[in-house]
Design an enzyme around this catalytic site. Structure first.
Site, mmCIF file in Angstrom:
data_model
loop_
_atom_site.group_PDB
_atom_site.id
_atom_site.type_symbol
_atom_site.label_atom_id
_atom_site.label_comp_id
_atom_site.label_asym_id
_atom_site.label_seq_id
_atom_site.Cartn_x
_atom_site.Cartn_y
_atom_site.Cartn_z
ATOM 1 N N TRP A 30 -17.049 2.012 2.235
ATOM 2 C CA TRP A 30 -16.472 1.220 3.322
ATOM 3 C C TRP A 30 -15.002 0.895 3.047
ATOM 4 O O TRP A 30 -14.608 0.558 1.929
ATOM 5 C CB TRP A 30 -17.233 -0.102 3.483
ATOM 6 C CG TRP A 30 -16.701 -0.937 4.599
ATOM 7 C CD1 TRP A 30 -16.961 -0.790 5.921
ATOM 8 C CD2 TRP A 30 -15.785 -2.041 4.496
ATOM 9 N NE1 TRP A 30 -16.269 -1.724 6.654
ATOM 10 C CE2 TRP A 30 -15.545 -2.508 5.814
ATOM 11 C CE3 TRP A 30 -15.157 -2.673 3.424
ATOM 12 C CZ2 TRP A 30 -14.700 -3.583 6.064
ATOM 13 C CZ3 TRP A 30 -14.307 -3.741 3.671
ATOM 14 C CH2 TRP A 30 -14.093 -4.191 4.991
ATOM 15 N N SER A 92 -21.352 3.940 -2.412
ATOM 16 C CA SER A 92 -21.474 2.663 -1.715
ATOM 17 C C SER A 92 -22.039 2.874 -0.306
ATOM 18 O O SER A 92 -23.149 3.379 -0.158
ATOM 19 C CB SER A 92 -20.113 1.961 -1.699
ATOM 20 O OG SER A 92 -20.226 0.608 -1.345
ATOM 21 N N LEU A 93 -21.287 2.544 0.742
ATOM 22 C CA LEU A 93 -21.747 2.829 2.105
ATOM 23 C C LEU A 93 -22.031 4.321 2.268
ATOM 24 O O LEU A 93 -22.977 4.714 2.959
ATOM 25 C CB LEU A 93 -20.686 2.385 3.120
ATOM 26 C CG LEU A 93 -20.911 2.796 4.583
ATOM 27 C CD1 LEU A 93 -22.241 2.274 5.103
ATOM 28 C CD2 LEU A 93 -19.760 2.336 5.455
ATOM 29 N N PHE A 157 -11.124 -6.515 -0.906
ATOM 30 C CA PHE A 157 -12.303 -5.694 -1.164
ATOM 31 C C PHE A 157 -12.082 -4.820 -2.392
ATOM 32 O O PHE A 157 -13.009 -4.592 -3.180
ATOM 33 C CB PHE A 157 -12.618 -4.846 0.060
ATOM 34 C CG PHE A 157 -13.936 -4.136 -0.023
ATOM 35 C CD1 PHE A 157 -15.121 -4.843 -0.147
ATOM 36 C CD2 PHE A 157 -13.996 -2.754 0.023
ATOM 37 C CE1 PHE A 157 -16.343 -4.188 -0.228
ATOM 38 C CE2 PHE A 157 -15.209 -2.084 -0.047
ATOM 39 C CZ PHE A 157 -16.387 -2.807 -0.181
ATOM 40 N N GLN A 161 -14.468 -4.634 -5.849
ATOM 41 C CA GLN A 161 -15.032 -3.391 -6.358
ATOM 42 C C GLN A 161 -14.748 -3.189 -7.842
ATOM 43 O O GLN A 161 -15.564 -2.616 -8.567
ATOM 44 C CB GLN A 161 -14.474 -2.198 -5.573
ATOM 45 C CG GLN A 161 -14.933 -2.178 -4.132
ATOM 46 C CD GLN A 161 -14.425 -0.968 -3.400
ATOM 47 O OE1 GLN A 161 -14.863 0.132 -3.652
ATOM 48 N NE2 GLN A 161 -13.498 -1.170 -2.484
ATOM 49 N N ASP A 221 -21.528 -4.192 -11.688
ATOM 50 C CA ASP A 221 -21.275 -4.158 -10.251
ATOM 51 C C ASP A 221 -21.753 -5.454 -9.591
ATOM 52 O O ASP A 221 -22.910 -5.845 -9.740
ATOM 53 C CB ASP A 221 -22.019 -2.959 -9.653
ATOM 54 C CG ASP A 221 -21.603 -2.652 -8.227
ATOM 55 O OD1 ASP A 221 -20.939 -3.493 -7.601
ATOM 56 O OD2 ASP A 221 -21.952 -1.560 -7.751
ATOM 57 N N HIS A 249 -18.064 -1.239 -9.600
ATOM 58 C CA HIS A 249 -18.497 -0.579 -8.370
ATOM 59 C C HIS A 249 -17.917 0.828 -8.201
ATOM 60 O O HIS A 249 -18.341 1.556 -7.310
ATOM 61 C CB HIS A 249 -18.106 -1.438 -7.160
ATOM 62 C CG HIS A 249 -18.798 -1.063 -5.894
ATOM 63 N ND1 HIS A 249 -20.167 -1.123 -5.730
ATOM 64 C CD2 HIS A 249 -18.311 -0.607 -4.702
ATOM 65 C CE1 HIS A 249 -20.495 -0.745 -4.511
ATOM 66 N NE2 HIS A 249 -19.385 -0.403 -3.871
#
Length: 271
Positions: A30, A92-93, A157, A161, A221, A249
């Site tokens: 994302w 991730s996404l 963001f 991460q 994470d 992450h």
């Protein structure tokens, strides 16, 4: 808008290695774009064919809009663009998207790799057995920030991460420099795609999967807590996993050599 998503192909440079021309398709997470995979591609391209694809509204596909930004529609768009059997690697996404591709197109997805991903990203505290994940308040904060300052939200963001990584400043700088090669997505695209992290829950669907499946995690994470790993083990008992001990992450950034070695070794068994 073009009829199909744009993909970028990186043929293997090792012409003497028989890879059967089965590509690894990389899907980003994302808020970012396919440029985040460039360090990984530089190494793995020596041995395998690679395809990268930006999600609708991101990177090279920033002008590709979806009226209904559902996980199924995103998966359909990517499968149509790739158009051949492949091993899918989703971060991730992107891991949710790769899993949906495996569910929707089992004949096209030969193997699936998820990186720092979860079948359900949102914390579920009301269940009899709580599910570790992102707190609803964190997602609410992102929605609110998006409406005020898109770039600042993405910067925040990036910090989340890398949080926990021993090289947090360098990791953030590396990711930022890579993804800023492309324009920032619109607030609408970011909001629409953020809803996938909030609402999608594939936990009950995982039992349908019979393909080779590798799950890669960072022990530090904060978006996919280590407490979730054991529960995903139960949902995908025949899958393989690897945990990067000091990664957060983005293990392919912070632990690039180890990541590439683990991924390539596993993928070559299924090429």
């Amino acid at each position: 808008m073009s009829n199909s998503l744009t993909t970028t192909r990186y043929p293997t440079k090792n012409n003497h290695k028989d890879t059967s021309n089965i590509p690894l398709v990389f899907i980003h997470g994302w808020g970012l774009n396919s440029a985040v995979w460039q360090p990984t591609i530089k190494i793995l391209q020596q041995d395998v064919d690679i395809i990268t694809v930006d999600l609708p509204g991101f990177g090279l596909n920033i002008n590709h809009k979806l009226n209904d930004y559902s996980l199924e529609n995103v998966a359909n768009e990517i499968q149509s663009a790739v158009g051949m059997p492949a091993i899918y690697v989703g971060w991730s996404l992107g891991g949710l998207v790769a899993t949906q591709l495996a569910l929707s197109f089992p004949e096209k997805v030969l193997a699936c790799v998820t990186v720092a991903s979860s079948p359900c990203f949102l914390s579920q505290e009301r269940e009899a057995s709580s599910w570790p994940g992102i707190l609803p308040s964190v997602l609410t904060m992102f929605y609110q920030q998006l409406a005020q300052d898109t770039k600042k939200t993405l910067e925040g963001f990036l910090k989340i991460q890398a949080m926990g990584s021993p090289n947090i400043r360098q990791d953030i700088k590396t990711i930022r420099n890579l993804v800023m090669q492309y324009p920032v997505p619109t607030e609408q695209t970011l909001s629409d795609s953020l809803q996938l992290l909030e609402k999608v829950d594939l936990r009950n669907d995982l039992s349908r999967l019979t393909l080779p499946f590798l799950r890669l995690y960072g022990r530090l994470d904060s978006l996919v807590p280590k407490a979730a790993i054991a529960q995903i083990d139960d949902l995908l008992p025949n899958s393989d996993k690897h945990i990067f001990d000091k990664a957060s992450h983005a293990p392919f950034i912070s632990h690039g050599d180890e990541f590439n070695e683990v991924l390539l070794s596993w993928a070559q068994k299924h090429l």
